[in-house]
Design a protein around this motif. Structure first.
Motif, mmCIF file in Angstrom:
data_model
loop_
_atom_site.group_PDB
_atom_site.id
_atom_site.type_symbol
_atom_site.label_atom_id
_atom_site.label_comp_id
_atom_site.label_asym_id
_atom_site.label_seq_id
_atom_site.Cartn_x
_atom_site.Cartn_y
_atom_site.Cartn_z
ATOM 1 N N LYS A 26 13.796 1.544 -2.004
ATOM 2 C CA LYS A 26 13.436 2.341 -3.179
ATOM 3 C C LYS A 26 14.034 3.741 -3.034
ATOM 4 N N ASN A 27 15.349 3.826 -3.216
ATOM 5 C CA ASN A 27 16.061 5.106 -3.202
ATOM 6 C C ASN A 27 15.883 5.862 -1.884
ATOM 7 N N ASN A 28 16.061 5.161 -0.769
ATOM 8 C CA ASN A 28 15.944 5.796 0.558
ATOM 9 C C ASN A 28 14.652 6.604 0.675
ATOM 10 N N LYS A 29 13.563 5.955 0.264
ATOM 11 C CA LYS A 29 12.294 6.668 0.105
ATOM 12 C C LYS A 29 11.829 7.344 1.395
ATOM 13 N N GLN A 81 0.817 -1.216 0.000
ATOM 14 C CA GLN A 81 0.000 0.000 0.000
ATOM 15 C C GLN A 81 0.854 1.272 0.000
ATOM 16 N N THR A 82 2.165 1.121 0.289
ATOM 17 C CA THR A 82 3.049 2.295 0.307
ATOM 18 C C THR A 82 3.710 2.563 -1.028
ATOM 19 N N ASP A 83 3.515 1.663 -1.991
ATOM 20 C CA ASP A 83 4.266 1.770 -3.245
ATOM 21 C C ASP A 83 3.997 3.073 -3.985
ATOM 22 N N THR A 84 2.770 3.521 -3.976
ATOM 23 C CA THR A 84 2.403 4.704 -4.763
ATOM 24 C C THR A 84 2.420 5.989 -3.947
ATOM 25 N N LEU A 85 2.826 5.886 -2.692
ATOM 26 C CA LEU A 85 2.802 7.072 -1.827
ATOM 27 C C LEU A 85 4.174 7.763 -1.813
ATOM 28 N N HIS A 86 4.147 9.089 -1.583
ATOM 29 C CA HIS A 86 5.384 9.862 -1.564
ATOM 30 C C HIS A 86 5.302 10.963 -0.502
ATOM 31 N N ASP A 87 6.476 11.385 -0.066
ATOM 32 C CA ASP A 87 6.619 12.531 0.840
ATOM 33 C C ASP A 87 5.689 12.430 2.048
ATOM 34 N N GLU A 88 4.879 13.466 2.297
ATOM 35 C CA GLU A 88 4.125 13.512 3.542
ATOM 36 C C GLU A 88 3.092 12.398 3.640
ATOM 37 N N THR A 89 2.438 12.044 2.506
ATOM 38 C CA THR A 89 1.447 10.963 2.558
ATOM 39 C C THR A 89 2.104 9.632 2.878
ATOM 40 N N MET A 148 9.073 -4.361 6.329
ATOM 41 C CA MET A 148 8.428 -3.080 6.027
ATOM 42 C C MET A 148 9.457 -1.975 5.803
ATOM 43 N N PHE A 149 10.317 -1.746 6.792
ATOM 44 C CA PHE A 149 11.262 -0.635 6.719
ATOM 45 C C PHE A 149 12.216 -0.790 5.534
ATOM 46 N N LYS A 150 12.868 -1.945 5.437
ATOM 47 C CA LYS A 150 13.827 -2.139 4.346
ATOM 48 C C LYS A 150 13.134 -2.170 2.989
ATOM 49 N N TYR A 151 11.913 -2.664 2.970
ATOM 50 C CA TYR A 151 11.148 -2.713 1.726
ATOM 51 C C TYR A 151 10.933 -1.301 1.175
#
Length: 771
Positions: free
Chosen positions: A178-181, A106-114, A171-174
């Motif tokens: 992705k580029n220290n997301k 569920q985090t794949d498409t999320l960025h920044d604050e979201t 979770m965390f490493k996953y």
């Protein structure tokens, strides 16, 4: 996690019995664990919770063998109750892993604050649930996990720590892969805050807190370390901070003044301090502040140093305070400021004296008034002392710079030229003026403050012995002529000098006061004796008997003819004193005595206050109306070269009249508005004579001081090389004056001749003390 994101909740299985197998037991526990992990907000009844706790306990404590089941854990064959704990632990681990794998996408498409919001939401739900689950399996933690760890098995943790380990892996490493997301999302949020936007600092604090919690100590699973926090966040955060402030500071300085930049840098450093408090781990503080200091201060220190003089010249106190506070943060920051400040103070002091002297050269320098000179030096010191205290917080390095600069310009300036004795002389003359009755101080407190200010300059004098000699000379005159402002003020000044230089420095000064007290008693005894033997005294007489070794006065070498009017009193006191002190000899200082004469021939009968030389001259006119200079020389015994200045004062005051033939006539028509007239005025040449005598005394005293110091050092050390001896003697004497090396060498030669010391056999530069 909302309920809509999870599959429908299955019906609750019945609670298994005490000897239920793994499949039955785990089915019941799984339903409860999943409910806690995903639907904790719906609540768990006490009955349900205790049922889960009991089931876990029963399974862990069961000793029933499931057939002939044996297994190997970490190389150790395990059966029975051990196996029960292992199966339960592995089942929990699989659940945590499966649970996180089901939601992390569920985090794949999320960025920044979201992304951060989703991460924090899941983290909070997960850790709260894991904490409850950890309590359900208390027995597993207390016995099976503990036993496994005690036996040396690796990668076995309490249930809560196990949950964190799985979160880190699944979770965390996953997300970070992705580029220290995650870290980059935080850094972008922090950059927005640095740019002036309002952000959700609580969100950053939650996410950063998870990084800290994920650090596990390999030796103690109950204790966390900062490995995850430092690697995932702190390192990139410090790099981002450096890049941000490097670009900002360079651009800001290109567009603004250094003064504006000081404000900016001060504000930025405060922001970063606050940032640590708001949402970073405290361990980041040191590295963050060092990085900011390096980029904001050290990188631009040269521009600050270059602008420092401008701030001093225009008294920009607030900017000076900021510059000091910023540069004090870096080890090398303040030294260039201290040197510039020292030069600034030195130039200010030299300029202040030069302003007094003007362009008049040496003649103008010789005419500088002591008060104006002292006030000019004090003003420079006061102004810069305030700068040190206010702008530089009284820092020791700046105090030392101020002292060094003041020492330079106090001892050598336009008024002193190459005369090292000039400053001590002017300061001593100023002190003399303060301590006289004629000073204009209205309050004792004002006088005390003025004396304290004298001591400010006194501590900078290199030749304190010169001041001592001048001061001693002036003090003797104040006491002899009774013109001191007060005994309290005199005692206060001596106390200050004693505190600064020690007892020996003021010993003679204190003995002067003792002689004054003894002289008063002696005068009273003499008067009482005379009244007893001869009735009331013919003239009013008082005497000062001064110890030769303590008073800087010398009797003139002349055969003074004592006037008949006072001869009988003179002879009586001589006899009286010899009767009390038969082994002592009195030397009369007629040049220092004072007299009062009543002019009976005049109307009104004026009272003239005179010196003894003036008295001797005027008494000649009791029997004569006109006398030549040669006749007066013969009558008084005063040499012509000393008598002429005396006559000039009497002529100038019109008590006597003179023609061009060196003849002096009594003036019967003398008129004055006053009845008491002071004729005892100082002769113009006195000051120059005083200075010459003082300097000669100083030179003589220094020779003895150097010799005495050498003897004391050699007596203590027995044997010394010349260079070491000279160095130690210089250090000891420096508190009183700065000795010249040739003078020390000359003193060594003198002591060799006197056989106080001797050269060591076969050497020229090593000396032995001769006992």
């Amino acid at each position: 996690m909302t309920d809509s994101s999870m599959p429908p909740r299955p019906a609750t299985p019945p609670q298994p019995g005490a000897n239920a197998d793994l499949t039955t037991t785990w089915a019941y526990l799984l339903h409860g664990v999943d409910g806690i992990m995903t639907r904790l907000k719906d609540g768990v009844s006490y009955t349900k919770y205790m049922g889960l706790y009991t089931t876990a306990y029963n399974y862990c404590t069961s000793s029933r063998m499931h057939g002939s089941l044996e297994t190997s854990i970490g190389g150790t064959r395990t059966t029975g109750a051990n196996l029960m704990g292992s199966d339960l632990y592995n089942s929990l681990q699989r659940y945590f892993r499966d649970h996180l794998q089901s939601i992390r996408g569920q985090t794949d498409t999320l960025h920044d604050e979201t992304l951060l919001q989703k991460y924090a939401e899941e983290w909070n739900r997960y850790t709260v649930g894991a904490n409850y689950v950890n309590r359900l399996f208390t027995y597993l933690n207390r016995h099976w996990v503990k036993r496994e760890k005690d036996e040396g098995r690796k990668n076995v943790y309490t249930v809560y720590t196990l949950a964190l380990v799985v979160w880190n892996e699944e979770m965390f490493k996953y997300i970070q892969a992705k580029n220290n997301k995650l870290a980059n999302a935080i850094l972008r949020l922090i950059e927005r805050q640095r740019n002036g936007e309002s952000i959700n600092t609580g969100l950053i604090k939650q996410v950063v807190g998870s990084f800290v919690s994920l650090g596990l100590d390999e030796q103690d699973s109950n204790r966390s370390n900062l490995s995850v926090y430092e690697a995932a966040f702190q390192t990139p955060f410090l790099i981002a901070t450096e890049n941000y402030y490097k670009a900002e500071s360079e651009q800001f300085l290109a567009e603004n003044t250094v003064s504006e930049y000081l404000k900016k840098a001060e504000a930025r450093l405060k922001e970063e301090e606050d940032r640590v408090e708001m949402y970073l781990h405290s361990s980041t503080r040191k590295g963050l502040i060092l990085k900011c200091e390096d980029v904001l201060i050290r990188a631009h220190a040269q521009k600050m140093w270059d602008d420092f003089q401008n701030l001093l010249d225009f008294d920009k106190d607030e900017d000076l305070q900021r510059m000091y506070a910023l540069l004090a943060r870096i080890p090398e920051g303040l030294e260039p400021l201290r040197k510039k400040f020292e030069d600034h103070v030195r130039k200010a002091g030299l300029a202040a004296v030069q302003k007094l002297v003007g362009s008049g050269g040496q003649e103008a320098a010789d005419q500088v008034e002591p008060k104006a000179y002292v006030d000019a030096l004090l003003e420079v010191h006061r102004r810069n002392q305030e700068v040190v205290n206010r702008s530089f917080k009284g820092e020791a390095g700046f105090v030392a710079s101020l002292d060094k600069a003041c020492r330079d310009f106090v001892n050598t300036n336009a008024a002193t030229g190459s005369n090292a004795a000039k400053s001590p002389e002017l300061l001593a003359r100023h002190t003399d003026a303060l301590l006289r009755k004629s000073n204009k101080m209205s309050e004792e407190a004002d006088l005390e403050q003025a004396l304290n200010e004298v001591m400010i300059l006194f501590k900078y004098l290199e030749d304190k012995d010169v001041f001592q000699t001048f001061y001693s000379s002036k003090l003797s005159k104040r006491l002899i002529h009774s013109v001191s402002a007060s005994d309290e003020a005199e005692a206060s000044m001596i106390s200050k000098l004693k505190e600064a230089c020690g007892f020996e420095y003021t010993n003679k000064l204190q003995r002067m006061f003792t002689d004054m007290s003894l002289s008063k008693d002696l005068t009273d005894q003499f008067k009482a004796k005379q009244e007893q033997n001869h009735g009331e005294m013919e003239i009013n007489f008082s005497i000062l008997v001064l110890g030769t070794n303590f008073w800087p006065v010398q009797a003139p070498k002349i055969d003074f003819n004592i006037p008949a009017d006072i001869l009988s009193t003179y002879n009586r006191f001589q006899g009286f004193y010899q009767s009390k002190h038969s082994g002592r000899k009195l030397t009369w200082h007629w040049n220092l005595s004072r007299n009062e004469l009543r002019a009976n021939k005049m109307n009104p009968k004026y009272i003239f206050m005179t010196s003894s030389y003036q008295m001797s001259v005027l008494l000649q006119y009791n029997d004569n109306d006109s006398l030549t200079i040669d006749e007066l020389v013969q009558a008084t015994g005063i040499p012509k070269d000393q008598l002429e200045p005396v006559m000039n004062v009497l002529v100038k005051s019109k008590v006597l009249l003179s023609d061009e033939k060196d003849t002096y006539d009594y003036n019967p028509n003398y008129k004055n508005k006053k009845i008491r007239i002071n004729l005892n005025m100082p002769v113009k040449t006195e000051n120059k004579q005083d200075t010459s005598e003082v300097l000669k005394t100083v030179d003589d005293d220094r020779k003895f001081v150097i010799q005495a110091t050498i003897v004391r050092v050699m007596k203590s050390r027995k044997t010394m090389k010349a260079q070491a001896l000279i160095a130690e003697v210089t250090q000891i004497i420096a508190a009183r004056f700065t000795p010249r090396i040739p003078d020390i060498k000359k003193a060594i030669d003198t002591l060799l001749e006197k056989e106080y010391i001797e050269r060591a056999d076969g050497t020229r530069d090593t000396f032995n003390y001769v006992a």
